[in-house]
Design a protein around this motif. Structure first.
Motif, PDB file in Angstrom:
ATOM      1  N   TYR A  50     -16.814   4.015  -7.741  1.00 16.83           N
ATOM      2  CA  TYR A  50     -15.441   3.744  -8.215  1.00 16.83           C
ATOM      3  C   TYR A  50     -15.120   4.601  -9.439  1.00 16.83           C
ATOM      4  O   TYR A  50     -15.992   5.220 -10.040  1.00 16.83           O
ATOM      5  CB  TYR A  50     -15.333   2.276  -8.659  1.00 16.83           C
ATOM      6  N   LEU A  82      -2.980  -5.368  -6.108  1.00 18.82           N
ATOM      7  CA  LEU A  82      -2.734  -6.192  -7.289  1.00 18.82           C
ATOM      8  C   LEU A  82      -3.481  -5.711  -8.535  1.00 18.82           C
ATOM      9  O   LEU A  82      -4.319  -4.816  -8.481  1.00 18.82           O
ATOM     10  CB  LEU A  82      -3.144  -7.637  -6.982  1.00 18.82           C
ATOM     11  N   ASP A 132      -3.802   6.134   3.804  1.00 18.10           N
ATOM     12  CA  ASP A 132      -3.775   5.406   2.534  1.00 18.10           C
ATOM     13  C   ASP A 132      -4.794   6.060   1.596  1.00 18.10           C
ATOM     14  O   ASP A 132      -5.997   6.065   1.898  1.00 18.10           O
ATOM     15  CB  ASP A 132      -4.156   3.926   2.794  1.00 18.10           C
ATOM     16  N   LEU A 144      -7.756   6.041   6.064  1.00 18.90           N
ATOM     17  CA  LEU A 144      -7.838   6.172   4.613  1.00 18.90           C
ATOM     18  C   LEU A 144      -8.346   7.543   4.197  1.00 18.90           C
ATOM     19  O   LEU A 144      -9.115   8.172   4.922  1.00 18.90           O
ATOM     20  CB  LEU A 144      -8.812   5.130   4.055  1.00 18.90           C
ATOM     21  N   GLN A 158      -7.396  -6.514  10.730  1.00 14.81           N
ATOM     22  CA  GLN A 158      -6.418  -6.158   9.694  1.00 14.81           C
ATOM     23  C   GLN A 158      -5.917  -4.741   9.906  1.00 14.81           C
ATOM     24  O   GLN A 158      -4.724  -4.458   9.771  1.00 14.81           O
ATOM     25  CB  GLN A 158      -7.030  -6.304   8.295  1.00 14.81           C
ATOM     26  N   PHE A 159      -6.838  -3.830  10.273  1.00 18.73           N
ATOM     27  CA  PHE A 159      -6.421  -2.429  10.485  1.00 18.73           C
ATOM     28  C   PHE A 159      -5.583  -2.305  11.753  1.00 18.73           C
ATOM     29  O   PHE A 159      -4.596  -1.574  11.783  1.00 18.73           O
ATOM     30  CB  PHE A 159      -7.643  -1.512  10.551  1.00 18.73           C
ATOM     31  N   GLY A 170     -10.711   3.667  -4.550  1.00 17.54           N
ATOM     32  CA  GLY A 170     -11.746   2.639  -4.546  1.00 17.54           C
ATOM     33  C   GLY A 170     -12.793   2.836  -3.472  1.00 17.54           C
ATOM     34  O   GLY A 170     -13.708   2.016  -3.339  1.00 17.54           O
ATOM     35  N   ASP A 186      -7.187   6.218  -1.388  1.00 15.76           N
ATOM     36  CA  ASP A 186      -7.901   5.094  -1.968  1.00 15.76           C
ATOM     37  C   ASP A 186      -8.981   5.533  -2.940  1.00 15.76           C
ATOM     38  O   ASP A 186     -10.072   5.948  -2.532  1.00 15.76           O
ATOM     39  CB  ASP A 186      -8.525   4.269  -0.814  1.00 15.76           C
ATOM     40  N   LEU A 238      -6.087  -7.334 -10.853  1.00 18.13           N
ATOM     41  CA  LEU A 238      -7.017  -8.455 -10.731  1.00 18.13           C
ATOM     42  C   LEU A 238      -7.896  -8.522 -11.986  1.00 18.13           C
ATOM     43  O   LEU A 238      -8.708  -7.613 -12.230  1.00 18.13           O
ATOM     44  CB  LEU A 238      -7.881  -8.291  -9.474  1.00 18.13           C
ATOM     45  N   PHE A 276       5.307 -14.399  -5.601  1.00 15.96           N
ATOM     46  CA  PHE A 276       3.857 -14.233  -5.756  1.00 15.96           C
ATOM     47  C   PHE A 276       3.594 -13.263  -6.900  1.00 15.96           C
ATOM     48  O   PHE A 276       4.244 -12.218  -6.992  1.00 15.96           O
ATOM     49  CB  PHE A 276       3.273 -13.697  -4.444  1.00 15.96           C
ATOM     50  N   GLY A 324     -13.250  -4.787   0.212  1.00 21.30           N
ATOM     51  CA  GLY A 324     -13.182  -6.033  -0.553  1.00 21.30           C
ATOM     52  C   GLY A 324     -12.383  -7.120   0.125  1.00 21.30           C
ATOM     53  O   GLY A 324     -12.672  -8.291  -0.041  1.00 21.30           O
ATOM     54  N   LEU A 331       5.581  -9.639  -7.651  1.00 18.44           N
ATOM     55  CA  LEU A 331       5.291  -8.798  -6.487  1.00 18.44           C
ATOM     56  C   LEU A 331       6.332  -8.973  -5.389  1.00 18.44           C
ATOM     57  O   LEU A 331       6.945  -7.981  -4.963  1.00 18.44           O
ATOM     58  CB  LEU A 331       3.892  -9.098  -5.930  1.00 18.44           C
ATOM     59  N   GLU A 376       0.864  -1.185   0.000  1.00 20.66           N
ATOM     60  CA  GLU A 376       0.000   0.000   0.000  1.00 20.66           C
ATOM     61  C   GLU A 376       0.902   1.236   0.000  1.00 20.66           C
ATOM     62  O   GLU A 376       2.123   1.112   0.150  1.00 20.66           O
ATOM     63  CB  GLU A 376      -0.964   0.007   1.189  1.00 20.66           C
TER      64      GLU A 376
HETATM   65  C1  LIG Z   1     -10.862  -8.105  -3.100  1.00 16.95           C
HETATM   66  C2  LIG Z   1     -10.326  -6.975  -3.923  1.00 16.95           C
HETATM   67  C3  LIG Z   1     -10.006  -5.769  -3.123  1.00 16.95           C
HETATM   68  C4  LIG Z   1      -8.920  -6.019  -2.045  1.00 16.95           C
HETATM   69  C5  LIG Z   1      -8.305  -4.702  -1.583  1.00 16.95           C
HETATM   70  N1  LIG Z   1      -7.274  -4.910  -0.580  1.00 16.95           N
HETATM   71  C6  LIG Z   1      -6.012  -5.064  -0.946  1.00 16.95           C
HETATM   72  O1  LIG Z   1      -5.619  -5.025  -2.096  1.00 16.95           O
HETATM   73  C7  LIG Z   1      -5.037  -5.224   0.226  1.00 16.95           C
HETATM   74  C8  LIG Z   1      -4.529  -3.831   0.629  1.00 16.95           C
HETATM   75  C9  LIG Z   1      -3.714  -3.904   1.877  1.00 16.95           C
HETATM   76  C10 LIG Z   1      -2.343  -3.798   1.815  1.00 16.95           C
HETATM   77  C11 LIG Z   1      -1.553  -3.852   2.971  1.00 16.95           C
HETATM   78  C12 LIG Z   1      -2.180  -4.000   4.224  1.00 16.95           C
HETATM   79  C13 LIG Z   1      -3.593  -4.114   4.280  1.00 16.95           C
HETATM   80  C14 LIG Z   1      -4.344  -4.073   3.116  1.00 16.95           C
HETATM   81  N2  LIG Z   1      -3.930  -6.102  -0.177  1.00 16.95           N
HETATM   82  C15 LIG Z   1      -4.188  -7.433  -0.288  1.00 16.95           C
HETATM   83  O2  LIG Z   1      -5.318  -7.874  -0.124  1.00 16.95           O
HETATM   84  N3  LIG Z   1      -3.103  -8.217  -0.574  1.00 16.95           N
HETATM   85  C16 LIG Z   1      -3.286  -9.670  -0.665  1.00 16.95           C
HETATM   86  C17 LIG Z   1      -2.609 -10.172  -1.907  1.00 16.95           C
HETATM   87  O3  LIG Z   1      -1.248  -9.759  -1.904  1.00 16.95           O
HETATM   88  C18 LIG Z   1      -1.140  -8.342  -1.948  1.00 16.95           C
HETATM   89  C19 LIG Z   1      -1.746  -7.705  -0.719  1.00 16.95           C
HETATM   90  C20 LIG Z   1      -9.342  -3.746  -0.945  1.00 16.95           C
HETATM   91  O4  LIG Z   1     -10.159  -4.164  -0.156  1.00 16.95           O
HETATM   92  N4  LIG Z   1      -9.169  -2.457  -1.312  1.00 16.95           N
HETATM   93  C21 LIG Z   1     -10.001  -1.393  -0.736  1.00 16.95           C
HETATM   94  C22 LIG Z   1      -9.120  -0.421   0.078  1.00 16.95           C
HETATM   95  C23 LIG Z   1      -8.170  -1.140   1.103  1.00 16.95           C
HETATM   96  C24 LIG Z   1      -8.962  -1.679   2.314  1.00 16.95           C
HETATM   97  C25 LIG Z   1      -8.042  -2.282   3.383  1.00 16.95           C
HETATM   98  C26 LIG Z   1      -6.999  -1.290   3.809  1.00 16.95           C
HETATM   99  C27 LIG Z   1      -6.177  -0.767   2.639  1.00 16.95           C
HETATM  100  C28 LIG Z   1      -7.111  -0.166   1.570  1.00 16.95           C
HETATM  101  C29 LIG Z   1     -10.730  -0.604  -1.876  1.00 16.95           C
HETATM  102  O5  LIG Z   1     -11.356   0.566  -1.331  1.00 16.95           O
HETATM  103  O6  LIG Z   1      -9.717  -0.220  -2.847  1.00 16.95           O
HETATM  104  C30 LIG Z   1     -11.863  -1.414  -2.595  1.00 16.95           C
HETATM  105  F1  LIG Z   1     -12.182  -0.758  -3.727  1.00 16.95           F
HETATM  106  F2  LIG Z   1     -11.424  -2.629  -2.886  1.00 16.95           F
HETATM  107  C31 LIG Z   1     -13.078  -1.469  -1.706  1.00 16.95           C
HETATM  108  O7  LIG Z   1     -13.191  -2.392  -0.932  1.00 16.95           O
HETATM  109  N5  LIG Z   1     -13.968  -0.476  -1.860  1.00 16.95           N
HETATM  110  C32 LIG Z   1     -15.163  -0.428  -1.086  1.00 16.95           C
END
Ligand SMILES: CCCC[C@H](NC(=O)[C@H](Cc1ccccc1)NC(=O)N1CCOCC1)C(=O)N[C@@H](CC1CCCCC1)C(O)(O)C(F)(F)C(=O)NC
Length: 329
Positions: free
Chosen positions: A194, A224, A33, A125, A115-116, A37, A35, A226, A291, A80, A280, A16
């Motif tokens: 989004y 990532l 962070d 965020l 997680q947070f 999204g 975001d 996706l 990965f 997500g 990654l 992140e």
């Molecule tokens: C299933 C697809 C989405 C997964 C996405 N999360 C991610 O991509 C998290 C981010 C993270 C990094 C480090 C520490 C903690 C969290 N990374 C993650 O799941 N991974 C697992 C795979 O390896 C890479 C790191 C997500 O929920 N993104 C949110 C914002 C995050 C929420 C958690 C904290 C960090 C920001 C989003 O807002 O972008 C969203 F659009 F996906 C969403 O949920 N909108 C409502």
């Protein structure tokens, strides 16, 4: 008026990106962070349970002379990756990259998921999605960017995320020197909150783009890239040692592999993600198994051009013209 803030990867996997934000009077600086999204600005605060707050920088509204409680308002959000948070709401001055919004809804967390709690590098965020996605009730609030847009030189911001180096979020102007290529623009669909868009095709390893369009979101808050299984398979068929790893919940391969690039078309331009950006990280410290940055979106229901894709480009989030711009970096 404009704003410009540096942003840094949180760890060696660019999981992140962290940006400093000033809240209140006197300024309380928190690592947040950004975001695209989601659409809520929320923070760890003096109201977050002590057991959950340790290791995090906290916002204390009681210590800010400009803080005001938005009485009766609450918020709750689930992401997500199944993480979640909730709480109540204040308004206060929020400054990002030198640009201040005087009366910004600052959502204070009274509850945060594990997680947070564990992710101590961020204290909340800044949602940069469309206002329709805001989760405050009974009256949804505007994002920081939405509040800033009318005062900015131009109602847009750019994201310049980088692999293992400092990047930037610029507000109100486009620094074209950050990109090598021309900016290609395409319509943005903000109806779900989004930054949705459609890529016109893709290719693996520098081949000619096909015409298979991909609809997805440009999401700085997702680590990532996706995409649908057929594209993921087409890519990893070129990677000898690639296999799906149940415990890692993704495709892994020998770290020594020379990965092909992945390209997609958008706004008349081609964005190419180098093979290096698609590796990654080792699955654990010192492992020779790595990965993949490209993984399946099959069980999510939406394609996400997350940080792995954004790192290859300068991306323009143009609210004024409801469009997204992409330029090769
Ligand atoms: C299933 C697809 C989405 C997964 C996405 N999360 C991610 O991509 C998290 C981010 C993270 C990094 C480090 C520490 C903690 C969290 N990374 C993650 O799941 N991974 C697992 C795979 O390896 C890479 C790191 C997500 O929920 N993104 C949110 C914002 C995050 C929420 C958690 C904290 C960090 C920001 C989003 O807002 O972008 C969203 F659009 F996906 C969403 O949920 N909108 C409502």
């Amino acid at each position: 008026q404009t704003g410009s803030a540096n942003t840094n990867p949180s760890d060696s996997a660019d999981d992140e990106y962290i940006t400093s934000v000033s809240i209140g009077t006197p300024a309380q600086v928190l690592p947040l962070d950004f975001d695209t999204g989601s659409s809520d600005l929320w923070v760890f605060s003096s109201e977050t349970p002590k057991s959950s707050a340790s290791g995090h920088t906290l916002y204390s509204p009681s210590k800010s002379s400009t803080a005001k409680k938005l009485s009766g308002s609450t918020w709750s959000i689930e992401y997500g990756d199944k993480s979640s948070s909730s709480g109540d709401v204040y308004t206060d001055v929020v400054t990002i990259g030198g640009f201040s919004v005087k009366t910004q809804a600052v959502e204070s967390a009274t509850k945060v998921s594990t997680q947070f709690v564990q992710d101590t590098v961020i204290s909340g965020l800044v949602g940069l999605g469309f206002d329709v996605g805001n989760q405050v009730s009974p009256r949804p609030q505007k994002t920081w960017f939405s509040n800033a847009a009318n005062s900015l030189a131009e109602p847009l911001f750019t994201a310049d995320l980088r692999h293992q180096e400092t990047g930037s979020y610029n507000f109100g102007f486009i620094d074209t020197s950050l990109a090598k290529g021309t900016i290609g623009y395409t319509p943005a669909d903000g109806s779900e909150g989004y930054w949705g868009f459609t890529a016109t095709g893709y290719s693996v390893g520098g081949a000619k783009l096909n015409r298979n369009s991909i609809t997805g979101i440009a999401d700085t808050g997702t680590t990532l890239l996706l995409l649908p299984d057929n594209i993921v398979d087409a890519y990893y068929n070129n990677v000898e040692s690639a296999q799906y790893d149940d415990s890692q919940e993704g495709v892994v391969f020998d770290c020594s592999e020379d990965l092909p690039s992945f390209s997609f078309g958008v706004g008349g331009q081609t964005i190419t993600i180098s093979g290096d950006l698609l590796n990654l990280t080792p699955i654990e410290e010192g492992s020779s198994t790595c990965f993949g940055g490209l993984q399946s979106s099959a069980d999510i229901g939406i394609n996400i051009f997350g940080d792995v894709a954004l790192k290859a480009a300068l991306v323009v989030f143009d609210l004024g013209n409801e469009r997204l711009g992409w330029a090769q970096k």
